[in-house]
Design a protein around this motif. Sequence first.
Motif, PDB file in Angstrom:
ATOM      1  N   ILE A   1      -9.736   1.799   1.204  1.00  0.00           N
ATOM      2  CA  ILE A   1      -9.721   0.914   2.373  1.00  0.00           C
ATOM      3  C   ILE A   1     -11.144   0.687   2.882  1.00  0.00           C
ATOM      4  O   ILE A   1     -11.895   1.650   3.105  1.00  0.00           O
ATOM      5  CB  ILE A   1      -8.841   1.501   3.491  1.00  0.00           C
ATOM      6  N   THR A   2     -11.519  -0.564   3.055  1.00  0.00           N
ATOM      7  CA  THR A   2     -12.854  -0.908   3.546  1.00  0.00           C
ATOM      8  C   THR A   2     -12.837  -1.568   4.926  1.00  0.00           C
ATOM      9  O   THR A   2     -13.860  -1.610   5.601  1.00  0.00           O
ATOM     10  CB  THR A   2     -13.566  -1.854   2.557  1.00  0.00           C
ATOM     11  N   GLN A   3     -11.697  -2.116   5.348  1.00  0.00           N
ATOM     12  CA  GLN A   3     -11.603  -2.780   6.643  1.00  0.00           C
ATOM     13  C   GLN A   3     -10.142  -2.845   7.074  1.00  0.00           C
ATOM     14  O   GLN A   3      -9.244  -2.963   6.242  1.00  0.00           O
ATOM     15  CB  GLN A   3     -12.184  -4.187   6.572  1.00  0.00           C
ATOM     16  N   MET A   4      -9.907  -2.773   8.395  1.00  0.00           N
ATOM     17  CA  MET A   4      -8.557  -2.884   8.936  1.00  0.00           C
ATOM     18  C   MET A   4      -8.614  -3.815  10.144  1.00  0.00           C
ATOM     19  O   MET A   4      -9.305  -3.522  11.130  1.00  0.00           O
ATOM     20  CB  MET A   4      -8.016  -1.506   9.335  1.00  0.00           C
ATOM     21  N   ASN A   5      -7.912  -4.938  10.091  1.00  0.00           N
ATOM     22  CA  ASN A   5      -7.948  -5.938  11.150  1.00  0.00           C
ATOM     23  C   ASN A   5      -6.555  -6.141  11.737  1.00  0.00           C
ATOM     24  O   ASN A   5      -5.589  -6.341  10.993  1.00  0.00           O
ATOM     25  CB  ASN A   5      -8.475  -7.272  10.614  1.00  0.00           C
TER      26      ASN A   5
ATOM     27  N   ILE B   1       0.853  -1.188   0.000  1.00  0.00           N
ATOM     28  CA  ILE B   1       0.000   0.000   0.000  1.00  0.00           C
ATOM     29  C   ILE B   1       0.885   1.232   0.000  1.00  0.00           C
ATOM     30  O   ILE B   1       1.839   1.329   0.772  1.00  0.00           O
ATOM     31  CB  ILE B   1      -0.944   0.003   1.215  1.00  0.00           C
ATOM     32  N   ASP B   2       0.566   2.176  -0.884  1.00  0.00           N
ATOM     33  CA  ASP B   2       1.380   3.385  -1.070  1.00  0.00           C
ATOM     34  C   ASP B   2       2.842   3.020  -1.302  1.00  0.00           C
ATOM     35  O   ASP B   2       3.731   3.352  -0.499  1.00  0.00           O
ATOM     36  CB  ASP B   2       1.264   4.318   0.141  1.00  0.00           C
ATOM     37  N   PRO B   3       3.137   2.305  -2.397  1.00  0.00           N
ATOM     38  CA  PRO B   3       4.507   1.819  -2.618  1.00  0.00           C
ATOM     39  C   PRO B   3       5.495   2.897  -3.000  1.00  0.00           C
ATOM     40  O   PRO B   3       6.704   2.656  -2.998  1.00  0.00           O
ATOM     41  CB  PRO B   3       4.321   0.830  -3.772  1.00  0.00           C
TER      42      PRO B   3
ATOM     43  N   LYS C   1       0.147   3.194   8.420  1.00  0.00           N
ATOM     44  CA  LYS C   1       0.507   4.607   8.392  1.00  0.00           C
ATOM     45  C   LYS C   1      -0.639   5.432   8.972  1.00  0.00           C
ATOM     46  O   LYS C   1      -1.804   5.043   8.887  1.00  0.00           O
ATOM     47  CB  LYS C   1       0.811   5.026   6.955  1.00  0.00           C
ATOM     48  N   PRO C   2      -0.313   6.583   9.567  1.00  0.00           N
ATOM     49  CA  PRO C   2      -1.348   7.372  10.265  1.00  0.00           C
ATOM     50  C   PRO C   2      -2.541   7.746   9.397  1.00  0.00           C
ATOM     51  O   PRO C   2      -3.661   7.848   9.893  1.00  0.00           O
ATOM     52  CB  PRO C   2      -0.576   8.620  10.718  1.00  0.00           C
ATOM     53  N   HIS C   3      -2.314   7.962   8.111  1.00  0.00           N
ATOM     54  CA  HIS C   3      -3.419   8.429   7.261  1.00  0.00           C
ATOM     55  C   HIS C   3      -4.272   7.280   6.708  1.00  0.00           C
ATOM     56  O   HIS C   3      -5.250   7.520   6.005  1.00  0.00           O
ATOM     57  CB  HIS C   3      -2.874   9.269   6.092  1.00  0.00           C
ATOM     58  N   TRP C   4      -3.912   6.037   7.037  1.00  0.00           N
ATOM     59  CA  TRP C   4      -4.742   4.913   6.594  1.00  0.00           C
ATOM     60  C   TRP C   4      -5.945   4.773   7.517  1.00  0.00           C
ATOM     61  O   TRP C   4      -5.814   4.441   8.703  1.00  0.00           O
ATOM     62  CB  TRP C   4      -3.951   3.599   6.601  1.00  0.00           C
ATOM     63  N   LYS C   5      -7.108   5.006   6.985  1.00  0.00           N
ATOM     64  CA  LYS C   5      -8.345   4.862   7.727  1.00  0.00           C
ATOM     65  C   LYS C   5      -9.385   4.240   6.799  1.00  0.00           C
ATOM     66  O   LYS C   5      -9.233   4.278   5.577  1.00  0.00           O
ATOM     67  CB  LYS C   5      -8.843   6.221   8.236  1.00  0.00           C
ATOM     68  N   ILE C   6     -10.434   3.664   7.394  1.00  0.00           N
ATOM     69  CA  ILE C   6     -11.515   3.124   6.574  1.00  0.00           C
ATOM     70  C   ILE C   6     -12.098   4.259   5.739  1.00  0.00           C
ATOM     71  O   ILE C   6     -12.442   5.321   6.258  1.00  0.00           O
ATOM     72  CB  ILE C   6     -12.589   2.464   7.453  1.00  0.00           C
TER      73      ILE C   6
END
Length: 366
Positions: free
Chosen positions: A314-318, A297-299, A343-348
Motif C-alpha cells: 500500500i502506497t496511498q489511502m484516499n 485486497i486480501d481476497p 481493514k484495521p491492518h491496512w496502512k501505508i
Amino acid sequence: MQALVNDVEIRGAFKKYGSNIILNGINLEVKQGELLTLLGPSGCGKTTTLNLIAGFLEVEQGEVLIKGKRVNDVPAYKRDLGMVFQTYSLFPHMTVYENLSFGLSIRKIAKEEKNRRIGQALELVRMTGLEGRYPRELSGGQRQRVAIARALVVQPKLLLLDEPLSNLDAKLRHELRAEIKRMQKEVGVTTIFVTHDQEEALSMSDRIVVMNQGQIEQIGTPTEIYANPQSEFVFNFIGKSNQLSGRIQTVSSHMITVVLEDGEQLFVDPDNIMGADKSCAAGDPIKLYIRPEKVTIDPGSSTEPYFNHHTARITQMNYFGSTWEIEVSLLGEFMHAIHPVIKPHWKIGSEVTLGWKPSDVMAALK
C-alpha cells in the motif's frame, strides 16, 4: 405491420474544416423516445454531429433524416427542434414568462393555449411562481431549468442538449442530471445529449455513442459501454482502469496465460480481448486492464482455479465518503482498488495480497 421509423438517422455523414476532417462518414440511428448521449473528448465530432441534426451546419456528404424525412436542405428554423445550450441563451431583458412565450408567439399560438403550455412547462421544471423574474434574478440552475422549459414549451420533435450542465457546480450538476432524465421520460420527447462527462453519460442515457476523431467507436447501453468495451479507447475513456503489460505464454479455448515482466503469471478470459480481431498466439505482446472496483485486497482463498493472486504494498489511502481508494505498488506499477471499508491492518507501507478474476481483465493486443 408498418416498420418503425427512427426519429433521427445519419447516413455516411462527412464534414471537414479545411484539411481537418471532423466527421468521417458516420452512421447513426436515434430511436423514438430515447435519451441518446454523444460522448467523447474535445474535438471528437460530437457537437458537430448535433449541429448537423439541428441544421446549424451543412453536411458535405451523406444524409440527415428526421422522422424519416431527408432534411439536408431544410433550414434550422423549419426543423421543429428544441435546443438547450451550455450558456443558457435566455433573453436578459425578458421575464421567465416572456422567454417561454417568445417561441409560442412566433408560432401564433393562441393566448389561452400559450398560458396552458407555459404553466405546464414551468411545473415540469419546478419553476412555478417565478414567471415574473428576470434571468439576472435567478441562480445558474434556475436559468438552465428555464432554458429547458423554453425548449420544451414549443413541443418539439426533438430535444437537443449541448453540454447544458458544464457551467454548474458539481452538486447542482448532479441534481439536474436526475431532473433532466425525469423530465425527458415524463414528456417522452426524443433527446440527444452532448457531453464530455462520462458520469453524466452513464447516469442519464438509454444509449451512449462514444466518439473519437470523427468516428463512432461504440454504441450501446451504459452497462454495455462500461462492462463490455469494444476498443481500448472506449475502455480507457470510460471509468478508471489499471494497466499491466506482458507477453502471452499459452492460449486455450478457455484461458490465456500471460507472463508479466517480472515473470509472474496472470490469467485472462479469451473472450475479453477488445477489438474485432481476437486471434493471438504465444509470444504476442499484450496490454491488460482491470477496473479498480474489480481488484480485491486480501481476497482470501478462492475455489476458482485461475484466480489471480499478487503481492503488493500500500502506497496511498484516499477517503471519498462512501468508498476508500487504495493505491498499491505492484511489479513497479501503481494500481488502485476501490473498497467501501478498510481493514484495521491496512496502512501505508503494509504488504497485502491483491486478487481478481480472469473474467475481470480486459485485454488489448499490441
